[in-house]
Design a protein around this motif. Structure first.
Motif, mmCIF file in Angstrom:
data_model
loop_
_atom_site.group_PDB
_atom_site.id
_atom_site.type_symbol
_atom_site.label_atom_id
_atom_site.label_comp_id
_atom_site.label_asym_id
_atom_site.label_seq_id
_atom_site.Cartn_x
_atom_site.Cartn_y
_atom_site.Cartn_z
ATOM 1 N N ASP A 2 -15.213 8.027 4.595
ATOM 2 C CA ASP A 2 -14.397 6.924 4.090
ATOM 3 C C ASP A 2 -12.931 7.097 4.490
ATOM 4 O O ASP A 2 -12.386 8.200 4.461
ATOM 5 C CB ASP A 2 -14.496 6.841 2.566
ATOM 6 N N ASN A 3 -12.302 5.975 4.856
ATOM 7 C CA ASN A 3 -10.887 5.961 5.262
ATOM 8 C C ASN A 3 -10.618 6.936 6.408
ATOM 9 O O ASN A 3 -9.525 7.489 6.518
ATOM 10 C CB ASN A 3 -9.968 6.282 4.064
ATOM 11 N N TRP A 4 -11.610 7.120 7.262
ATOM 12 C CA TRP A 4 -11.457 8.058 8.365
ATOM 13 C C TRP A 4 -12.219 7.544 9.583
ATOM 14 O O TRP A 4 -11.691 6.667 10.250
ATOM 15 C CB TRP A 4 -11.888 9.453 7.903
ATOM 16 N N ILE A 16 -8.961 -2.235 1.693
ATOM 17 C CA ILE A 16 -10.030 -1.454 2.339
ATOM 18 C C ILE A 16 -9.754 -1.275 3.835
ATOM 19 O O ILE A 16 -10.690 -1.131 4.622
ATOM 20 C CB ILE A 16 -11.416 -2.101 2.122
ATOM 21 N N GLY A 17 -8.483 -1.277 4.225
ATOM 22 C CA GLY A 17 -8.159 -1.091 5.639
ATOM 23 C C GLY A 17 -6.774 -0.513 5.792
ATOM 24 O O GLY A 17 -6.219 0.080 4.853
ATOM 25 N N HIS A 18 -6.207 -0.714 6.979
ATOM 26 C CA HIS A 18 -4.856 -0.229 7.247
ATOM 27 C C HIS A 18 -3.866 -0.842 6.254
ATOM 28 O O HIS A 18 -3.966 -2.012 5.910
ATOM 29 C CB HIS A 18 -4.466 -0.603 8.682
ATOM 30 N N ALA A 19 -2.913 -0.044 5.819
ATOM 31 C CA ALA A 19 -1.969 -0.470 4.782
ATOM 32 C C ALA A 19 -1.319 -1.817 5.123
ATOM 33 O O ALA A 19 -0.576 -1.908 6.113
ATOM 34 C CB ALA A 19 -0.897 0.592 4.603
ATOM 35 N N ASN A 30 -10.933 -4.737 7.139
ATOM 36 C CA ASN A 30 -9.572 -4.233 7.373
ATOM 37 C C ASN A 30 -8.552 -4.975 6.513
ATOM 38 O O ASN A 30 -7.394 -5.136 6.903
ATOM 39 C CB ASN A 30 -9.200 -4.329 8.857
ATOM 40 N N GLN A 36 -1.682 10.469 1.169
ATOM 41 C CA GLN A 36 -2.903 10.632 0.364
ATOM 42 C C GLN A 36 -2.731 11.653 -0.763
ATOM 43 O O GLN A 36 -3.151 12.805 -0.664
ATOM 44 C CB GLN A 36 -4.088 11.004 1.256
ATOM 45 N N ASN A 47 -0.150 7.757 4.671
ATOM 46 C CA ASN A 47 -0.974 8.832 5.192
ATOM 47 C C ASN A 47 -0.825 10.113 4.376
ATOM 48 O O ASN A 47 -1.458 11.119 4.680
ATOM 49 C CB ASN A 47 -0.612 9.101 6.659
ATOM 50 N N ILE A 77 -13.917 4.154 -4.054
ATOM 51 C CA ILE A 77 -13.461 3.083 -3.151
ATOM 52 C C ILE A 77 -14.567 2.728 -2.156
ATOM 53 O O ILE A 77 -14.667 1.574 -1.707
ATOM 54 C CB ILE A 77 -12.152 3.486 -2.413
ATOM 55 N N GLU A 78 -15.436 3.685 -1.820
ATOM 56 C CA GLU A 78 -16.498 3.397 -0.843
ATOM 57 C C GLU A 78 -17.458 2.323 -1.347
ATOM 58 O O GLU A 78 -18.084 1.623 -0.551
ATOM 59 C CB GLU A 78 -17.264 4.680 -0.466
ATOM 60 N N GLY A 120 -10.320 3.281 8.781
ATOM 61 C CA GLY A 120 -9.392 3.328 7.652
ATOM 62 C C GLY A 120 -7.964 3.252 8.143
ATOM 63 O O GLY A 120 -7.693 2.802 9.268
ATOM 64 N N HIS A 121 -7.056 3.706 7.291
ATOM 65 C CA HIS A 121 -5.633 3.709 7.652
ATOM 66 C C HIS A 121 -5.425 4.544 8.921
ATOM 67 O O HIS A 121 -6.038 5.591 9.097
ATOM 68 C CB HIS A 121 -4.826 4.298 6.497
ATOM 69 N N ALA A 122 -4.531 4.071 9.767
ATOM 70 C CA ALA A 122 -4.321 4.702 11.068
ATOM 71 C C ALA A 122 -4.053 6.206 10.946
ATOM 72 O O ALA A 122 -3.038 6.598 10.358
ATOM 73 C CB ALA A 122 -3.147 4.025 11.785
ATOM 74 N N TYR A 171 -4.046 2.124 1.632
ATOM 75 C CA TYR A 171 -5.500 2.095 1.480
ATOM 76 C C TYR A 171 -5.830 2.398 0.027
ATOM 77 O O TYR A 171 -5.274 3.316 -0.562
ATOM 78 C CB TYR A 171 -6.136 3.152 2.393
#
Lengths: 356, 356
Positions: A99-101, B244-247, B100, B345, B343, B265-266, A245-247, B221
């Motif tokens: 997830d997110n990867w 559920i995608g890039h910020a 995304n 997290q 990023n 979240i998954e 997921g996020h870059a 995310y």
């Protein structure tokens, strides 16, 4: 009063303009208004078409990947072309989803867990190929690269206008220089001195772009990269992943970016997350069989994927980025004023007909 | 040779240190080494537990959301607490999923499409509450806020050390000041003058932090926000989404961020993408029923969710960010040197026992 009439007449003659004034442009309206000449065709030969087994309801799952253009990551891209031509991925699986990867496939084991030898002739690619220089960009695609050519390029780069980016902090639109990795938009970010677009691919850059400065494709949502073991291994290209997921920009220059999913990323992003070590499916039943992976030009004419992208060297692209960075349509109260490179989301569409 | 013996003895006495020298710290090793005192408990009352219908294989699906602390978005957070206490979401659905982008639930219609009136007493929140000032931060949680208090805070802010951030461009670790939204790490980015952490929540800031400067929680995310209609509507909090995608940082200050998914979240990110307008499920059978949404402290003692987060005002957090920004363990060739706020997290864990 009479003197106002010409203005009124002009306004009546321009209903589209009057409407534009009422509702500011949106990214969608900029893309819709882009002339055909601002779009570039993607050659079917530069696309990988991965067909996964249908989902539980029998719905087809096709993932289309655009390969990154020269000079970037071409050692791996060459291997990937060879692997696709050998139909090497057919019968392999998507076997790791975090997830997110990333979602990852390949790995040399088929659905039954039998290992499969790699085709002969794959290159062992050096870590130095994670980046390309301005010289590489200028001379990409040439059969031969002579010292004379390099000298000429150096002179041209040195003779170019002083880089206007030196004095800038925020998103701005500047004029473009063909075949320089600097097309219409650039910005500083946390991961590199500059990020910008090269033929509509997001790339990082380590310094002002002199002849030896380095550029590299960056990781965004849906980017495709080459899985590898510890350094100095760089991977063959047989095992690939897509970002879901996020870059994960920390992977830039540490793993080869070789492409991006331009259609069907949801077939990877919605897969169940793996519960085994590092997100590998501990239950083999969860592995998603790969029916086939083909280069687009190997498919029958009627099935060839036809896509086009908005050229990052066009006025439409510059306007698209500007509007995305400064949304002021009816939904937005506060325009951000800037944008990060992975939020630009390059417009890519199915082509209904060949562009002129 | 004898003179080297003490060093050798010292090395033998410190196998852990010797090993550390061989393999640099990783984000995981920093988190594992953090003392209990660097962790903060999350009160069950600050968590929403959303139980979705089990998946097709009968697996349970629970999503745990942490609500954002004061002073941020408290108008909506108050509404959300009232909605949860009224069990208002029970029988509603997750009805919109866009790749995304977001998964969205609520909307006032239950599984059968019947509309449900909102509970009484919800606040209509002003757009001005998308941001909070330094004064709001300093005085958060007080019953009463007097001009004397505000004056005292202004003086304290003005008397503080000159802001070391003025001269900085890249990620750096500075000392912290309690109750100022500036804990251990900050960086410029494309969307705000500064991004940093406040009680381990990523926040943007529009200027150097004087008493009136504005801060706001940012979209990353798994962030949870309040869906709304066009401005000046700000939403009630009844309809929520998770990223559920890039910020999507362009939403900052345009939509209220009220929380973040810290577990599960998954269960939202893997849902099929909607094919109707704006990603709404056109097939009602795809809607995912919400069995219940409860505040953590409404659950029986044994079921209450117990989590902890690594405090952003701790040395462990500063080291965690530093290491994430400058990975130089055996996998990485090129440390990025910086990091974007989404990023980072923030480390959040289930608590096995109450922290001391």
């Amino acid at each position: 009063m009479r003197r106002f009439l010409p203005l009124l007449a002009a306004m009546l003659a321009m209903p589209a303009l009057a409407q534009d004034a009422a509702e500011p442009p949106t990214p969608a309206s900029v893309v819709a208004a882009a002339p055909a000449s601002d779009w570039r065709a993607i050659e079917p030969a530069d696309l990988l078409v991965m067909t996964l087994a249908p989902d539980r309801d029998g719905n087809p799952r096709q993932v289309v990947i655009q390969l990154v253009p020269a000079p970037f990551s071409q050692g791996w891209v060459g291997n990937i072309r060879a692997l696709a031509k050998a139909h090497w991925w057919d019968g392999m699986t998507v076997y790791r989803v975090v997830d997110n990867w990333v979602a990852q496939w390949g790995a040399g084991e088929d659905e039954e867990g039998k290992s499969k030898p790699l085709p002969e002739g794959l290159r062992v690619v050096s870590e130095s190929e994670y980046t390309s220089t301005q010289l590489d960009i200028q001379l990409a695609g040439l059969e031969e690269r002579t010292p004379e050519m390099e000298r000429a390029v150096r002179q041209a780069v040195e003779a170019a206008q002083p880089d206007p980016r030196e004095d800038e902090m925020t998103a701005d639109i500047t004029s473009t220089r063909t075949r320089q990795a600097r097309e219409g938009w650039h910005e500083r970010d946390s991961y590199s001195t500059w990020v910008e677009f090269f033929e509509s691919w997001p790339v990082g850059n380590d310094s002002r772009p002199d002849a030896d400065s380095e550029f590299w494709p960056v990781h965004c949502y849906a980017s495709v990269g080459v899985a590898r073991d510890l350094s100095p291994d760089t991977g063959t290209g047989a095992e690939l992943y897509a970002v879901i997921g996020h870059a994960p920009r920390q992977l830039d220059r540490n793993i080869a970016v070789v492409g991006r999913v331009i259609e069907g990323i949801e077939h990877l992003a919605t897969l169940p997350r793996g519960k085994g070590e590092a997100g590998v499916y501990d239950d083999p039943a969860l592995r998603v069989p790969i029916i086939s992976v083909r280069l687009g030009d190997e498919l029958p004419e009627a099935e060839r994927p036809r896509f086009r992208y908005l050229g990052s060297d066009t006025a439409s692209f510059a306007e698209y980025v500007r509007v995305r960075a400064k949304r002021n349509d009816s939904f937005y109260n506060v325009p951000a004023g800037g944008i990060d490179v992975c939020n630009v989301q390059v417009p890519i569409q199915r082509r209904v007909a060949e562009p002129k």
